[in-house]
Design a protein around this motif. Sequence first.
Motif, PDB file in Angstrom:
ATOM      1  N   PRO A  50       0.841  -1.200   0.000  1.00 17.24           N
ATOM      2  CA  PRO A  50       0.000   0.000   0.000  1.00 17.24           C
ATOM      3  C   PRO A  50       0.876   1.249   0.000  1.00 17.24           C
ATOM      4  CG  PRO A  50      -0.258  -1.227   2.053  1.00 17.24           C
ATOM      5  CD  PRO A  50       0.766  -1.930   1.238  1.00 17.24           C
ATOM      6  N   THR A  52       0.792   5.878  -0.582  1.00 15.68           N
ATOM      7  CA  THR A  52       0.031   7.114  -0.730  1.00 15.68           C
ATOM      8  C   THR A  52       0.448   7.827  -2.009  1.00 15.68           C
ATOM      9  OG1 THR A  52       1.648   8.392   0.506  1.00 15.68           O
ATOM     10  CG2 THR A  52      -0.163   7.417   1.770  1.00 15.68           C
ATOM     11  N   PHE A  61      -4.337   2.179   6.222  1.00 16.05           N
ATOM     12  CA  PHE A  61      -4.883   1.537   5.037  1.00 16.05           C
ATOM     13  C   PHE A  61      -5.856   0.457   5.453  1.00 16.05           C
ATOM     14  CE2 PHE A  61      -0.874   3.200   3.510  1.00 16.05           C
ATOM     15  CZ  PHE A  61      -1.198   3.675   2.245  1.00 16.05           C
TER      16      PHE A  61
END
Length: 75
Positions: A50, A52, A61
Amino acid sequence: MDKNVEKKYDAEFFASATAVEPVIGEMDYTNTPEVTSRFLLHPGSYLLVPSTFDANTATDFLLRLYGWTTKFDCW
């Protein structure tokens, strides 16, 4: 349990020849609060990363995985 579950992956890992080809290849990277994708994956081990939109920004997340199989292991 996979021996790599507790392993830390750094930038060197992703830049090295030991890192495998990304499953999704290239896709548009947009600044949205939600991303939904569907993939057909072959049996094996996968690393989900994950991230940004803005570099060096920390956040929480929520990751949901759905599988259509009789055995679905997630650590």
